[in-house]
Design an enzyme around this catalytic site. Structure first.
Site, PDB file in Angstrom:
ATOM      1  N   PHE A 257      75.026  78.658 107.977  1.00  0.00           N
ATOM      2  CA  PHE A 257      75.902  78.591 106.805  1.00  0.00           C
ATOM      3  C   PHE A 257      77.153  77.764 107.088  1.00  0.00           C
ATOM      4  O   PHE A 257      77.546  76.897 106.295  1.00  0.00           O
ATOM      5  CB  PHE A 257      76.281  80.019 106.388  1.00  0.00           C
ATOM      6  CG  PHE A 257      77.280  80.106 105.280  1.00  0.00           C
ATOM      7  CD1 PHE A 257      76.872  80.171 103.953  1.00  0.00           C
ATOM      8  CD2 PHE A 257      78.656  80.159 105.545  1.00  0.00           C
ATOM      9  CE1 PHE A 257      77.798  80.268 102.927  1.00  0.00           C
ATOM     10  CE2 PHE A 257      79.584  80.258 104.534  1.00  0.00           C
ATOM     11  CZ  PHE A 257      79.157  80.306 103.221  1.00  0.00           C
ATOM     12  N   ASP A 258      77.805  78.020 108.220  1.00  0.00           N
ATOM     13  CA  ASP A 258      79.038  77.311 108.577  1.00  0.00           C
ATOM     14  C   ASP A 258      78.804  75.804 108.655  1.00  0.00           C
ATOM     15  O   ASP A 258      79.558  75.010 108.089  1.00  0.00           O
ATOM     16  CB  ASP A 258      79.568  77.778 109.937  1.00  0.00           C
ATOM     17  CG  ASP A 258      79.891  79.250 109.969  1.00  0.00           C
ATOM     18  OD1 ASP A 258      79.031  80.056 109.564  1.00  0.00           O
ATOM     19  OD2 ASP A 258      80.989  79.596 110.416  1.00  0.00           O
ATOM     20  N   THR A 259      77.753  75.430 109.390  1.00  0.00           N
ATOM     21  CA  THR A 259      77.472  74.008 109.582  1.00  0.00           C
ATOM     22  C   THR A 259      77.177  73.326 108.257  1.00  0.00           C
ATOM     23  O   THR A 259      77.690  72.240 107.970  1.00  0.00           O
ATOM     24  CB  THR A 259      76.268  73.833 110.523  1.00  0.00           C
ATOM     25  OG1 THR A 259      76.570  74.448 111.783  1.00  0.00           O
ATOM     26  CG2 THR A 259      75.957  72.367 110.741  1.00  0.00           C
TER      27      THR A 259
END
Length: 408
Positions: A201-203
């Site tokens: 999700f972050d990437t």
């Protein structure tokens, strides 16, 4: 990992304060032992050091131990703490639900183990509060960061970020540090495009933000590895590789509406500089000079090697022709930022025109030298050729810049 269907999210307790400027989300799954100390320490830090109203949201995603009960007790004890419960696992899913439901203008999250020193929290959110940046991330890979972790995790972290640079051309340094913040209006535009519900999700969020032209602020952090981390490294790595493939395919095929996102959220273009200073000219001159130095050295080496068997004029022609083709290719890519094969043939023809003019300058200089000095010393001959090449280089830069119609 990429299921976009969201399970029910139940808000079990909310702070009564609705004017919170910052909402710090702590996503948890089976963290009954660490949750209490984490939230109390975070609450004390925010109370002492953040000069704005805040809230802390515990986002419990499908815990099966006593995590939810601990979260409810914290919400009853601390008025700034709220609890959000989801029926399915996934850090990305928890963050999406918590950020989407929050009324705060600035949203953040951190891991429950508090591996990151909380002293970096205010520097993390300050650029977002001021409006200077759109997202902010903690980075463990900056020179001024201080990190305590094993060699295995160090290699994995650096290898992952190198992989992102090579495959998705990212410019941020640390995609997976559990210490990030985002403006709520930016989150509203990005979250509908983020498909991953787990660790990728972050990437995915950061790559989309970068491609949309958003400003990502990086904060060096002090970070101490949690030896009790239960992250499945192999499963996470495989999921990340699938996410990279999916996201890269979407970027290549144009399936993602990045142009609309850039128009909606991206920064306005810079004002053009005065007409007498073309955009990017100093940078182009510097790169052209480096390519020119390399080309001149290559030219001199080829000339010296061919001078004996061929003679001065044929050696000059051969050395110029070989270096001219390489020079055009290098300047096309490095100096003027033109990639791909489109118009490559035309650019090389224009480069050969500049080569012909350079040939006229250098050959003419040689002819004049030999006519006046007969058989000059080799050092004098090379000096004249260097001077003629410098003049040809200036002419070449001007012609190439016009021919390539460069727009930085």
């Amino acid at each position: 990992m990429t299921d976009t269907r969201e399970p029910r999210a139940a808000v079990r307790a909310r702070p009564t304060e609705h004017t919170a400027v910052l909402d710090v989300v702590v996503p948890v799954h089976n963290e009954e032992a660490d949750l209490g100390p984490c939230v109390r320490r975070l609450h004390a830090h925010l109370t002492a050091h953040l000069p704005y109203p805040f809230r802390i949201t515990v986002a419990d995603n499908a815990s099966v131990d006593g995590t939810l009960a601990v979260a409810d007790a914290l919400a009853a004890e601390l008025p700034e703490v709220g609890v959000l419960h989801l029926d399915a696992k996934g850090r990305g899913r928890a963050l999406r639900a918590a950020w989407s439901a929050s009324p705060a203008p600035v949203l953040a999250y951190m891991d429950v183990d508090l591996s990151t020193d909380l002293a970096a929290l205010l520097p993390l959110v300050a650029p977002l509060l001021s409006g200077h940046s759109d997202l902010a991330i903690g980075t463990r890979l900056a020179r001024t960061s201080r990190v305590v972790r094993g060699a295995k995790r160090e290699v994995i972290s650096r290898g992952y970020n190198l992989l992102l640079r090579g495959t998705l051309a990212v410019r941020f340094s640390d995609a997976q540090c559990g210490f990030k913040a985002i403006r709520a209006d930016v989150a509203a535009g990005l979250l509908p495009l983020v498909r991953d519900t787990g660790w990728f999700f972050d990437t995915e969020l950061l790559v989309l933000a970068q491609r949309a032209g958003l400003r990502i602020h990086e904060v060096p952090v002090d970070w101490v590895d949690d030896p009790d981390s239960r992250v499945d490294i192999v499963a996470t790595a495989l999921a990340d590789l699938r996410g990279i493939w999916r996201l890269g395919r979407g970027l290549v095929t144009g399936a993602l509406p990045l142009a609309d996102l850039r128009a909606q959220l991206g920064r306005a273009p810079l004002h053009a500089p005065p007409a007498q200073v073309p955009v990017g000219l100093p940078r182009q001159l510097a790169r052209f000079a480096m390519v020119g130095v390399a080309s001149t050295l290559a030219y001199l080496v080829l000339f010296v090697l061919a001078r004996g068997p061929l003679g001065a004029q044929p050696a000059n022609l051969l050395a110029l022709l070989v270096t001219a083709v390489a020079n055009t290719a290098a300047n096309r890519r490095l100096t003027f930022g033109v990639t791909g094969r489109r118009h490559a043939g035309r650019h090389h023809l224009q480069g050969l025109l500049a080569f012909a003019l350079g040939l006229a300058l250098t050959s003419g200089s040689l002819a004049v030298l030999h006519a006046t000095a007969g058989t000059p010393p080799r050092a004098v001959e090379l000096t004249v050729l260097v001077a003629a090449n410098l003049a040809a280089t200036a002419l070449r830069f001007t012609l190439l810049r016009l021919a390539l119609h460069h727009r930085p």
